[in-house]
Design an enzyme around this catalytic site. Structure first.
Site: not given
Ligand code: FCB
Length: 489
Positions: A74, A118, A163, A292, A294, A369
């Site tokens: 990607r 992006h 995002e 995405n 985290y 992500e």
């Molecule tokens: C996301 C972004 C990516 C990177 C990660 C850690 O929010 O899309 O570019 O910075 O976080």
């Protein structure tokens, strides 16, 4: 863990974070160039001027992609590199760079998943109003159509936006991202024009390339109430879900903004920038929704203006990204944390995928992500041991497998990121890569997590092969059994 045969295993990057060559071959200026060059906006004053020098070292980087044995990669296109002012003629040198890059991926049998935006808006478009201005959505669709015509036959899947939550709320409300504005009403206008831009761009791509696969990547928030029994805390979670998630899911997948979102933000804007037909346009046919993920958030009701904790993981700021939610506090979730201060909670990923699978049946999902920053160190023997990242990735891959087992249609997983890179306002201080970047020498060094990921992919492949043979073997004939139990002799 079992995964579908066609599952995409990839890594992800973004143009401004890795390319460098900021002033080469006719590239225009983006809002991130301007922002990172403004004193005080990024840690240590870091900029993406050089970054990982991927613009010159892309062949070497693609070799790393090949050695990882991923079947997808990607990347994002830098809009100002291919159309410097955000409108008008294309910059041939920029387009040729991406042609070579995509050809390189295809030659290595890796499927390119290409994001059009992006976060690197051409500065000229910001000067003309940026995302709060409707015209930016129109310019974005025009750029998307150009890219479809120029690069279409090389792209496996297009992603319109990455995002948009960050573009709108961090860019125009809290100001910790470019262009660094702190105007809550403008942030909501940006939300809408990003949704509109997505729909217009998706339609423009399809008109140029009827067989194109289109996706949109969202960073949906899993916001849980501090006290799950408290009606007030549940209300706080509802409000955050409306602003952070349904502000995008609503128009793009349901064709409307929800009444609660409009009511929650009525004191900020009357949403007059939404014109007749806009949400129908935003609801363009989508082949895949990119997710995405985290970490999670913990929210609590507080008296408006009482200044409750704002530990939402999105960097301290003067302005709040949570437009219209000044009665919501963010409480730091339980440990462990990554170097970003983000809590590690794979259950949130399963919860999110299950929710999307339930709310939008028939819409394939892809984890575009997932990854973690830790304080990696290059050892004197030239190795980088990152057991925490291996553990993080392993547990999140398992979380995806749990969603698959629950029947959710997840098509792929992309580790963020291929390389350590420019982590936006944190500059080069936070390392997310599978591959360590020794910035002074630009040397690429595999971390343990890169070896682990390569081996995981290899094991997954061989394991599914083994299952194929033993599940339905008959004398003289082997049938292949896919996840959905269709036989494919
Ligand atoms: C996301 C972004 C990516 C990177 C990660 C850690 O929010 O899309 O570019 O910075 O976080």
């Amino acid at each position: 863990m079992t995964f579908p045969r066609e599952f995409l295993w990839g890594t992800a990057t973004a143009a401004y974070q890795i390319e460098g060559a900021a002033a080469e071959d006719g590239r225009g200026v983006s809002i991130w160039d301007t922002f990172s060059h403004t004193p005080g906006k990024t840690l240590n004053g870091d900029t993406g001027d050089v970054a990982c020098d991927h613009y010159h070292r892309w062949r070497e980087d693609l070799d790393h992609v090949t050695q990882l044995d991923v079947n997808a990669y990607r990347l994002s296109i830098s809009w100002p590199r291919v159309q410097p002012g955000g409108k008008g003629p294309l910059n041939r040198a920029g387009v040729d760079f991406y042609r070579r890059l995509l050809d390189g991926l295809l030659a290595r049998d890796v499927k390119p998943v290409v994001t059009l935006y992006h976060w690197d808006l051409p500065q000229e478009l910001e000067d003309a109003g940026g995302w709060p201005s409707r015209d930016t959505a129109l310019r974005f669709a025009d750029y998307a159509e150009h890219m479809a015509r120029e690069l279409g036959d090389r792209v496996h899947m297009w992603t319109t936006l990455n995002e948009p939550w960050c573009s709108a709320y961090l860019g125009y409300a809290s100001g910790v991202h470019a262009p660094g504005r702190t105007e809550p009403a403008a942030a909501l206008a940006a939300v809408h024009h990003l949704n509109l831009g997505h729909g217009l761009a998706a339609r423009a791509i399809k008109s140029a390339l009827p067989d194109a696969h289109i996706s949109l990547t969202l960073n949906l928030h899993v916001a849980r109430p501090v006290d799950s029994q408290s009606v007030a805390d549940q209300e706080a979670a509802r409000k955050i879900d409306a602003i952070a998630n349904r502000a995008f899911l609503g128009p793009v997948l349901d064709g409307a903004y929800s009444d609660d979102l409009l009511a929650d933000t009525a004191h900020v804007t009357d949403w007059a920038f939404v014109q007749d037909g806009d949400t129908a346009t935003a609801r363009a046919p989508l082949d895949v929704l990119g997710v995405n993920y985290y970490s999670t958030q913990l929210v609590q009701y507080v008296a408006p203006g009482s200044g409750g904790s704002q530990d939402d993981g999105h960097a301290p700021s003067v302005g709040s990204p949570w437009v219209g939610a000044d009665d919501v506090a963010f409480v730091r979730p339980a440990a462990p944390y990554t170097a970003m201060g983000w809590n590690i909670d794979p259950s949130g990923l399963t919860e999110l995928l299950n929710r999307l699978g339930r709310d939008y049946p028939g819409l394939p999902l892809m984890v575009t992500e997932n990854g973690a920053a830790f304080a990696d160190e290059l050892g004197s023997d030239g190795t980088v041991h990152d057991p925490q990242r291996v553990d993080y990735l392993h547990r999140h891959v398992a979380a995806v497998s749990d969603a698959l087992d629950a029947g959710v249609d997840v098509r792929g997983y992309f580790a963020w990121s291929l390389l350590d890179n420019f982590e936006w306002s944190y500059g080069y201080d936070r390392r997310f890569g599978l591959i360590y970047l020794d910035y002074p020498t630009q040397k690429r060094i595999w971390k343990d997590s890169a070896y682990w990921y390569r081996d995981l992919i290899a094991r997954r492949a061989s394991r599914s092969e083994a299952q194929l043979v033993c599940r339905r073997g008959e004398p003289g004939r082997v049938s292949i059994l896919s996840r959905d139990n269709q036989t494919d002799p």
